[in-house]
Design a protein around this motif. Sequence first.
Motif, PDB file in Angstrom:
ATOM      1  N   MET A 152      -8.741  -2.593   3.986  1.00 32.99           N
ATOM      2  CA  MET A 152      -9.683  -1.602   3.476  1.00 32.99           C
ATOM      3  C   MET A 152     -10.599  -1.040   4.561  1.00 32.99           C
ATOM      4  O   MET A 152     -10.846   0.177   4.602  1.00 32.99           O
ATOM      5  CB  MET A 152     -10.514  -2.203   2.343  1.00 32.99           C
ATOM      6  CG  MET A 152      -9.716  -2.514   1.078  1.00 32.99           C
ATOM      7  SD  MET A 152      -8.746  -1.101   0.472  1.00 32.99           S
ATOM      8  CE  MET A 152     -10.003   0.166   0.321  1.00 32.99           C
ATOM      9  N   ILE A 176      -3.030   1.871   9.569  1.00 35.08           N
ATOM     10  CA  ILE A 176      -2.129   1.013   8.793  1.00 35.08           C
ATOM     11  C   ILE A 176      -1.075   0.305   9.638  1.00 35.08           C
ATOM     12  O   ILE A 176      -0.473  -0.669   9.172  1.00 35.08           O
ATOM     13  CB  ILE A 176      -1.412   1.802   7.675  1.00 35.08           C
ATOM     14  CG1 ILE A 176      -0.629   2.987   8.251  1.00 35.08           C
ATOM     15  CG2 ILE A 176      -2.410   2.258   6.620  1.00 35.08           C
ATOM     16  CD1 ILE A 176       0.229   3.707   7.219  1.00 35.08           C
ATOM     17  N   GLY A 203       0.797  -1.227   0.000  1.00 28.44           N
ATOM     18  CA  GLY A 203       0.000   0.000   0.000  1.00 28.44           C
ATOM     19  C   GLY A 203       0.822   1.265   0.000  1.00 28.44           C
ATOM     20  O   GLY A 203       0.346   2.326  -0.423  1.00 28.44           O
ATOM     21  N   ASN A 204       2.074   1.204   0.477  1.00 27.35           N
ATOM     22  CA  ASN A 204       2.909   2.400   0.460  1.00 27.35           C
ATOM     23  C   ASN A 204       3.046   2.970  -0.948  1.00 27.35           C
ATOM     24  O   ASN A 204       3.088   4.194  -1.135  1.00 27.35           O
ATOM     25  CB  ASN A 204       4.301   2.096   1.019  1.00 27.35           C
ATOM     26  CG  ASN A 204       4.329   2.064   2.534  1.00 27.35           C
ATOM     27  OD1 ASN A 204       3.436   2.583   3.192  1.00 27.35           O
ATOM     28  ND2 ASN A 204       5.343   1.447   3.093  1.00 27.35           N
ATOM     29  N   HIS A 225      -6.766  -3.721  -4.041  1.00 25.49           N
ATOM     30  CA  HIS A 225      -7.392  -4.783  -3.253  1.00 25.49           C
ATOM     31  C   HIS A 225      -8.103  -5.781  -4.151  1.00 25.49           C
ATOM     32  O   HIS A 225      -7.892  -7.007  -4.041  1.00 25.49           O
ATOM     33  CB  HIS A 225      -8.369  -4.157  -2.253  1.00 25.49           C
ATOM     34  CG  HIS A 225      -9.042  -5.136  -1.353  1.00 25.49           C
ATOM     35  ND1 HIS A 225     -10.169  -5.841  -1.716  1.00 25.49           N
ATOM     36  CD2 HIS A 225      -8.746  -5.530  -0.088  1.00 25.49           C
ATOM     37  CE1 HIS A 225     -10.544  -6.626  -0.729  1.00 25.49           C
ATOM     38  NE2 HIS A 225      -9.704  -6.458   0.276  1.00 25.49           N
ATOM     39  N   ASN A 264      -3.677  -8.641   2.150  1.00 23.29           N
ATOM     40  CA  ASN A 264      -4.337  -7.641   1.322  1.00 23.29           C
ATOM     41  C   ASN A 264      -4.404  -6.308   2.066  1.00 23.29           C
ATOM     42  O   ASN A 264      -4.124  -6.234   3.262  1.00 23.29           O
ATOM     43  CB  ASN A 264      -5.741  -8.109   0.918  1.00 23.29           C
ATOM     44  CG  ASN A 264      -6.164  -7.559  -0.431  1.00 23.29           C
ATOM     45  OD1 ASN A 264      -5.608  -6.578  -0.925  1.00 23.29           O
ATOM     46  ND2 ASN A 264      -7.147  -8.200  -1.046  1.00 23.29           N
ATOM     47  N   LEU A 265      -4.753  -5.260   1.350  1.00 19.53           N
ATOM     48  CA  LEU A 265      -4.844  -3.950   1.981  1.00 19.53           C
ATOM     49  C   LEU A 265      -5.969  -3.949   3.018  1.00 19.53           C
ATOM     50  O   LEU A 265      -7.047  -4.518   2.767  1.00 19.53           O
ATOM     51  CB  LEU A 265      -5.101  -2.860   0.938  1.00 19.53           C
ATOM     52  CG  LEU A 265      -3.883  -2.339   0.183  1.00 19.53           C
ATOM     53  CD1 LEU A 265      -3.334  -3.383  -0.778  1.00 19.53           C
ATOM     54  CD2 LEU A 265      -4.206  -1.063  -0.586  1.00 19.53           C
ATOM     55  N   ILE A 288      -8.687   1.517   6.572  1.00 14.72           N
ATOM     56  CA  ILE A 288      -8.395   2.732   5.805  1.00 14.72           C
ATOM     57  C   ILE A 288      -9.664   3.563   5.619  1.00 14.72           C
ATOM     58  O   ILE A 288      -9.658   4.795   5.808  1.00 14.72           O
ATOM     59  CB  ILE A 288      -7.791   2.360   4.440  1.00 14.72           C
ATOM     60  CG1 ILE A 288      -6.460   1.635   4.615  1.00 14.72           C
ATOM     61  CG2 ILE A 288      -7.591   3.620   3.581  1.00 14.72           C
ATOM     62  CD1 ILE A 288      -5.933   1.007   3.339  1.00 14.72           C
ATOM     63  N   ILE A 339       0.972   3.313  -3.206  1.00 15.97           N
ATOM     64  CA  ILE A 339      -0.136   4.207  -3.542  1.00 15.97           C
ATOM     65  C   ILE A 339       0.183   5.632  -3.100  1.00 15.97           C
ATOM     66  O   ILE A 339       0.016   6.596  -3.858  1.00 15.97           O
ATOM     67  CB  ILE A 339      -1.434   3.725  -2.879  1.00 15.97           C
ATOM     68  CG1 ILE A 339      -1.852   2.369  -3.449  1.00 15.97           C
ATOM     69  CG2 ILE A 339      -2.555   4.750  -3.055  1.00 15.97           C
ATOM     70  CD1 ILE A 339      -3.020   1.726  -2.714  1.00 15.97           C
ATOM     71  N   ALA A 387      -6.718   2.291  -3.533  1.00 16.81           N
ATOM     72  CA  ALA A 387      -6.547   1.106  -2.692  1.00 16.81           C
ATOM     73  C   ALA A 387      -7.570   0.027  -3.047  1.00 16.81           C
ATOM     74  O   ALA A 387      -7.257  -1.169  -3.036  1.00 16.81           O
ATOM     75  CB  ALA A 387      -6.654   1.489  -1.216  1.00 16.81           C
ATOM     76  N   PRO A 404      -2.420   2.146  -9.605  1.00 16.29           N
ATOM     77  CA  PRO A 404      -2.745   0.784  -9.175  1.00 16.29           C
ATOM     78  C   PRO A 404      -2.309  -0.290 -10.157  1.00 16.29           C
ATOM     79  O   PRO A 404      -1.844  -1.363  -9.741  1.00 16.29           O
ATOM     80  CB  PRO A 404      -4.273   0.821  -9.031  1.00 16.29           C
ATOM     81  CG  PRO A 404      -4.584   2.245  -8.717  1.00 16.29           C
ATOM     82  CD  PRO A 404      -3.589   3.044  -9.495  1.00 16.29           C
ATOM     83  N   THR A 413      -7.121   8.167  -2.441  1.00 20.95           N
ATOM     84  CA  THR A 413      -6.334   7.069  -1.871  1.00 20.95           C
ATOM     85  C   THR A 413      -7.189   5.822  -1.699  1.00 20.95           C
ATOM     86  O   THR A 413      -6.773   4.705  -2.056  1.00 20.95           O
ATOM     87  CB  THR A 413      -5.736   7.495  -0.516  1.00 20.95           C
ATOM     88  OG1 THR A 413      -4.833   8.591  -0.717  1.00 20.95           O
ATOM     89  CG2 THR A 413      -4.980   6.343   0.135  1.00 20.95           C
TER      90      THR A 413
END
Length: 263
Positions: free
Chosen positions: A127, A191, A90-91, A164, A124-125, A130, A93, A160, A99, A156
């Motif tokens: 979500m 995060i 994710g960093n 994802h 996974n991110l 976030i 992004i 993301a 993406p 963002t």
Amino acid sequence: MNSYHETPKNRFILLGASNLTLSLRLTIHLMQQRFGGPSEVLTALGHGRAYGTFTQVLWRGLPGISDCELWRQLDLAETHPTYALLTDIGNDILYGLPPEQILRTLEWCINQLQKHATQIVVTNLPMASIESLSERRYIFFRNIFYPSCQLSKDETVSRAQVVHHGLVEMAAQRHFKLYEQGSDWFGLDGIHVNYWQRKAYYQDILSRFPDSGKKPEAEGNKQEFLLTWQRRPEFSCKTVLGRTSHCPQPSGQLPDGTLVYKC
């Protein structure tokens, strides 16, 4: 480095950023509880690390994980049962990578690992975590951790979501385990894993690896023994105030003879 070294029983490949950096010794120990040891450990991590671009945090710069020395070392390595954990995605992004490029980079990493018959788990991110951030809290932490980033929270989150969903599709196509992260693991910034939950968090992730049939080792003194560095690993290549420095690998060692490469 201490000369004590047994032939490794397995290989761990650990890719990530701040969370993995803060929990590296713990993660190695938990993996050895599951798969045995001593081990050969190849890592590419670091605060603020990205998979697909050079990053600089304060005065220290590191290459993207996909561009680091780890992959050459892996191609030269002897055959061992190999287990890889890819986390802290994710960093990229917040460093402005689109993406589609992020997903291509991650798929390249997966491809390299699968050439070596690697068992792979990817986180996974997070979500839900976030998305739960308020705009004010998002901007506050964005300015601390990614001061050059100007992405709004909505942009963002939108990027993301693409990453994802792309990882969900990639896991189905490439047959690796994908771990969905609940929001209750993370702190105020959405995060970083709560310090007091790190052990349970990594135990839950590592449970996604196939059962090796090995009986878990008892904790206690054994845990304290393995969580002590015989020698702390150093980055194989980094820049400090613009000057490049190199360190021969493996640079880290644990008391059981486990050798650690930090790329």
